[in-house]
Design an enzyme around this catalytic site. Structure first.
Site, PDB file in Angstrom:
ATOM      1  N   SER A 158      73.243 -46.896   3.760  1.00 42.71           N
ATOM      2  CA  SER A 158      72.521 -47.846   4.615  1.00 42.71           C
ATOM      3  C   SER A 158      71.177 -47.280   5.056  1.00 42.71           C
ATOM      4  O   SER A 158      70.166 -47.989   5.071  1.00 42.71           O
ATOM      5  CB  SER A 158      73.363 -48.206   5.843  1.00 42.71           C
ATOM      6  OG  SER A 158      74.519 -48.909   5.453  1.00 42.71           O
TER       7      SER A 158
ATOM      8  N   ALA B 231      79.670 -42.270   3.637  1.00 38.77           N
ATOM      9  CA  ALA B 231      79.082 -42.927   2.466  1.00 38.77           C
ATOM     10  C   ALA B 231      78.307 -44.178   2.865  1.00 38.77           C
ATOM     11  O   ALA B 231      77.153 -44.367   2.463  1.00 38.77           O
ATOM     12  CB  ALA B 231      80.171 -43.279   1.450  1.00 38.77           C
ATOM     13  N   GLU B 232      78.909 -45.040   3.666  1.00 34.62           N
ATOM     14  CA  GLU B 232      78.218 -46.275   4.039  1.00 34.62           C
ATOM     15  C   GLU B 232      77.012 -45.991   4.927  1.00 34.62           C
ATOM     16  O   GLU B 232      75.970 -46.633   4.795  1.00 34.62           O
ATOM     17  CB  GLU B 232      79.159 -47.262   4.726  1.00 34.62           C
ATOM     18  CG  GLU B 232      78.460 -48.566   5.005  1.00 34.62           C
ATOM     19  CD  GLU B 232      79.332 -49.802   4.908  1.00 34.62           C
ATOM     20  OE1 GLU B 232      78.764 -50.891   5.079  1.00 34.62           O
ATOM     21  OE2 GLU B 232      80.534 -49.682   4.672  1.00 34.62           O
ATOM     22  N   SER B 233      77.122 -45.012   5.797  1.00 30.67           N
ATOM     23  CA  SER B 233      75.988 -44.674   6.669  1.00 30.67           C
ATOM     24  C   SER B 233      74.800 -44.156   5.869  1.00 30.67           C
ATOM     25  O   SER B 233      73.666 -44.605   6.069  1.00 30.67           O
ATOM     26  CB  SER B 233      76.410 -43.629   7.711  1.00 30.67           C
ATOM     27  OG  SER B 233      77.338 -44.155   8.609  1.00 30.67           O
TER      28      SER B 233
END
Length: 158
Positions: A63, A58-60
């Site tokens: 980002s 999710a964060e990748s």
């Protein structure tokens, strides 16, 4: 699942995000309004999809999307919230999509969803996790990272 003219999905992912590539994740679509991909759950992702792996995905993806949406300036995640509704087991195909909820000049908020695909019908999918990622944008790009934008330009729909 598309391949680019420049190479395979695996090559694309290994160039854009080596950590995602290491767990077997492959990026399918890449634009300032959508980042998508897929992962076959294997022993590399803990045999049952680990919540930390879902959070990393999710964060990748958020980002990457925020980086593209703010003109390839540096971004940094400042908040991640993720809910896990169902599990994904060894052999399951997980499909992901990250989309922007807010594309401000200094703050962006992205929603990331992870679904387990039904093998009998790729159109049928079950939500397993939903995340919201808040990122600060338009940070200065360090000198050692300035060439990274060329790799993204090679694969992104800008």
């Amino acid at each position: 699942m598309k391949t680019s003219e420049s190479g395979t999905l695996a090559t694309k992912t290994s160039e854009l995000d080596p950590l995602l590539h290491a767990i077997g994740f492959e990026i399918d679509e890449l634009s300032p309004s959508l980042v998508s991909g897929h992962l076959l759950v294997t022993s590399k992702s803990c045999q049952v999809l680990h919540g930390g792996v879902s959070a990393m995905i999710a964060e990748s993806l958020a980002s990457i999307g925020a980086y593209l949406a703010c003109g390839m300036k540096r971004v940094a995640g400042i908040h991640l919230s993720i809910d896990h509704m169902k599990s994904a087991q060894l052999g399951d195909l997980v499909i992901t999509e990250a989309t922007p909820l807010s594309n401000g000049r200094t703050i962006q908020v992205w929603e990331v969803k992870l679904w387990k695909a039904d093998p009998s019908s790729m159109k049928s999918k079950h939500l397993i996790s939903s995340a919201r990622v808040t990122l600060v944008c338009n940070l200065p790009v360090p000198d050692h990272s300035k060439d990274i934008s060329q790799t993204y330009r090679k694969y992104a729909k800008l």
